[in-house]
Scaffold this motif. Sequence first.
Motif, PDB file in Angstrom:
ATOM      1  N   SER A  94      15.816  -7.024   9.093  1.00  0.00           N
ATOM      2  CA  SER A  94      14.378  -6.763   9.120  1.00  0.00           C
ATOM      3  C   SER A  94      13.792  -6.955  10.513  1.00  0.00           C
ATOM      4  O   SER A  94      12.923  -6.187  10.940  1.00  0.00           O
ATOM      5  CB  SER A  94      13.657  -7.664   8.121  1.00  0.00           C
ATOM      6  OG  SER A  94      13.751  -9.022   8.513  1.00  0.00           O
ATOM      7  N   TRP A 136      11.561  -3.284   9.283  1.00  0.00           N
ATOM      8  CA  TRP A 136      11.325  -2.756   7.926  1.00  0.00           C
ATOM      9  C   TRP A 136      11.151  -3.889   6.925  1.00  0.00           C
ATOM     10  O   TRP A 136      11.821  -3.937   5.885  1.00  0.00           O
ATOM     11  CB  TRP A 136      12.491  -1.876   7.493  1.00  0.00           C
ATOM     12  CG  TRP A 136      12.692  -0.647   8.325  1.00  0.00           C
ATOM     13  CD1 TRP A 136      11.810  -0.106   9.213  1.00  0.00           C
ATOM     14  CD2 TRP A 136      13.854   0.179   8.348  1.00  0.00           C
ATOM     15  NE1 TRP A 136      12.336   1.030   9.794  1.00  0.00           N
ATOM     16  CE2 TRP A 136      13.601   1.228   9.281  1.00  0.00           C
ATOM     17  CE3 TRP A 136      15.069   0.160   7.682  1.00  0.00           C
ATOM     18  CZ2 TRP A 136      14.532   2.224   9.555  1.00  0.00           C
ATOM     19  CZ3 TRP A 136      16.004   1.150   7.953  1.00  0.00           C
ATOM     20  CH2 TRP A 136      15.733   2.174   8.873  1.00  0.00           C
ATOM     21  N   HIS A 137      10.251  -4.795   7.165  1.00  0.00           N
ATOM     22  CA  HIS A 137      10.083  -5.948   6.288  1.00  0.00           C
ATOM     23  C   HIS A 137       9.714  -5.524   4.866  1.00  0.00           C
ATOM     24  O   HIS A 137      10.323  -5.985   3.889  1.00  0.00           O
ATOM     25  CB  HIS A 137       9.010  -6.894   6.846  1.00  0.00           C
ATOM     26  CG  HIS A 137       9.321  -7.434   8.197  1.00  0.00           C
ATOM     27  ND1 HIS A 137      10.292  -8.390   8.411  1.00  0.00           N
ATOM     28  CD2 HIS A 137       8.804  -7.148   9.422  1.00  0.00           C
ATOM     29  CE1 HIS A 137      10.350  -8.675   9.703  1.00  0.00           C
ATOM     30  NE2 HIS A 137       9.463  -7.933  10.333  1.00  0.00           N
ATOM     31  N   LEU A 138       8.714  -4.657   4.733  1.00  0.00           N
ATOM     32  CA  LEU A 138       8.252  -4.273   3.398  1.00  0.00           C
ATOM     33  C   LEU A 138       9.273  -3.396   2.688  1.00  0.00           C
ATOM     34  O   LEU A 138       9.465  -3.512   1.467  1.00  0.00           O
ATOM     35  CB  LEU A 138       6.904  -3.551   3.485  1.00  0.00           C
ATOM     36  CG  LEU A 138       6.251  -3.208   2.139  1.00  0.00           C
ATOM     37  CD1 LEU A 138       6.062  -4.459   1.289  1.00  0.00           C
ATOM     38  CD2 LEU A 138       4.909  -2.508   2.358  1.00  0.00           C
ATOM     39  N   ILE A 186       5.318 -10.688   5.977  1.00  0.00           N
ATOM     40  CA  ILE A 186       4.229  -9.729   5.748  1.00  0.00           C
ATOM     41  C   ILE A 186       2.911 -10.462   5.501  1.00  0.00           C
ATOM     42  O   ILE A 186       1.863 -10.096   6.051  1.00  0.00           O
ATOM     43  CB  ILE A 186       4.583  -8.812   4.563  1.00  0.00           C
ATOM     44  CG1 ILE A 186       5.774  -7.930   4.917  1.00  0.00           C
ATOM     45  CG2 ILE A 186       3.380  -7.950   4.174  1.00  0.00           C
ATOM     46  CD1 ILE A 186       6.394  -7.231   3.724  1.00  0.00           C
ATOM     47  N   SER A 206       5.389  -5.154  -5.457  1.00  0.00           N
ATOM     48  CA  SER A 206       5.865  -4.818  -4.108  1.00  0.00           C
ATOM     49  C   SER A 206       5.418  -3.423  -3.687  1.00  0.00           C
ATOM     50  O   SER A 206       5.201  -3.163  -2.495  1.00  0.00           O
ATOM     51  CB  SER A 206       7.391  -4.925  -4.043  1.00  0.00           C
ATOM     52  OG  SER A 206       8.020  -3.874  -4.763  1.00  0.00           O
ATOM     53  N   ASN A 258       1.577  -2.529   4.044  1.00  0.00           N
ATOM     54  CA  ASN A 258       2.461  -3.048   5.095  1.00  0.00           C
ATOM     55  C   ASN A 258       1.654  -3.720   6.201  1.00  0.00           C
ATOM     56  O   ASN A 258       0.469  -3.455   6.399  1.00  0.00           O
ATOM     57  CB  ASN A 258       3.290  -1.908   5.682  1.00  0.00           C
ATOM     58  CG  ASN A 258       4.493  -2.422   6.446  1.00  0.00           C
ATOM     59  OD1 ASN A 258       4.855  -3.603   6.334  1.00  0.00           O
ATOM     60  ND2 ASN A 258       5.112  -1.561   7.226  1.00  0.00           N
ATOM     61  N   GLN A 262       2.767  -5.717  10.255  1.00  0.00           N
ATOM     62  CA  GLN A 262       3.813  -6.172  11.163  1.00  0.00           C
ATOM     63  C   GLN A 262       3.328  -7.375  11.956  1.00  0.00           C
ATOM     64  O   GLN A 262       2.134  -7.464  12.286  1.00  0.00           O
ATOM     65  CB  GLN A 262       4.200  -5.057  12.134  1.00  0.00           C
ATOM     66  CG  GLN A 262       4.873  -3.860  11.484  1.00  0.00           C
ATOM     67  CD  GLN A 262       6.260  -4.186  10.947  1.00  0.00           C
ATOM     68  OE1 GLN A 262       6.899  -5.144  11.372  1.00  0.00           O
ATOM     69  NE2 GLN A 262       6.716  -3.403   9.978  1.00  0.00           N
TER      70      GLN A 262
END
Length: 381
Positions: free
Chosen positions: A63, A68-70, A117, A174, A179, A181
């Motif tokens: 991540s 691309w955390h979400l 997030i 989810s 989103n 950052q």
Amino acid sequence: MIALPYWRLSSFYLFYFALLGATAPFLALYFDYLGFSSARIGELLAIPMLMRCVAPSLWGWLSDYTGWHLAIVRFGAVCTLASFSLIFINKTYAWLAMVMALHAFFWHAVLPQFEVITLAHLQMQTACYSQIRLWGSVGFIFTVVIIGSLFDWLSLDIYPVVVVVMMTGIVGASLWVPNAQPVIHGNHFTGDSFLKQLRSHGVLTFYACVALMQMSHGPYYTFLTLYLKHFGYSRGVIGMLWALGVVAEVLMFLAMSRILARLSVQLVLLASFLLAAIRWLLLGSFAEIFWVLLLAQIMHAVTFASFHAAAIAFVQLSFGSRQQGQGQALYAALAGTGSALGALYSGYSWNLLGPTLTFNIASVAALAATVIISLRLQETH
């Protein structure tokens, strides 16, 4: 209140910890219902905790590398649901061990990245974290009360269905979350900078104490329900006792922003570890005395809530914006290491040494963390 998607973030914590409310108190009870011994139950519960030692760091690195955390949260939630659903195929020990390992590999990808997030949405308002996280506690309370009462008059055969419903809620939540950052200040941090910060004074000490703290919770999360059942408490009452601990947790989360504004992170951690040592002694020796049991459950406010809020604050203060995923993942991994050791040792010692000595070992682990943190960790605000 604050300009952020409060309810969207809160809904995820609600469903995520509702799932924990379905597993922490009742998964051991379900395995006992299937006829497994205490040693096998300890092993089955240790498997997802062992996956927590590895999976968060792998997902955390990915991540931070991709940002691309979400996407990882959503992918992990879907795969958790799909892999746990395999439990409907077979109930043998080997099959259940595979299901525990597979679903945990994805489940443990989810929360550390969602923490990133949430903190990215909060930006500099990290004191408000507890006001969002408390909805996880609400979800836990609701689940343990409802399920505890449900299993007093329905068969435990429906247990996997209940878990799948919770996992479906996580997937839906989810998909609803927008989103965000982490704000990057200056140049991007490299992997070397993460390792350098990890070696800075107090950081490794903190992570070692996290492992000890979670190890001390081993008998509590693995055998509390069966332990209280032995004293004659009904499943409904046991669910209410679990809920009491989480009510105390919610109240502590509500107060944590003010507490952390006045006290150092080190002092909050120190108090949490010391009171954990006392709590396990009370549970191990006096659980048949109802008012002592109530007191021990109320102490969950410090053995979990104040500890977790202070730990999240420590990680955020200790790592840069491009290191947050790895920092949170390492926190989850070390917590998983401790939890796995706690589940394993309690599984083997429960019948061999008895519940009292098993909880005494937990108390020693928490006391060791108290001593280490008091000697090695600098004041952190």
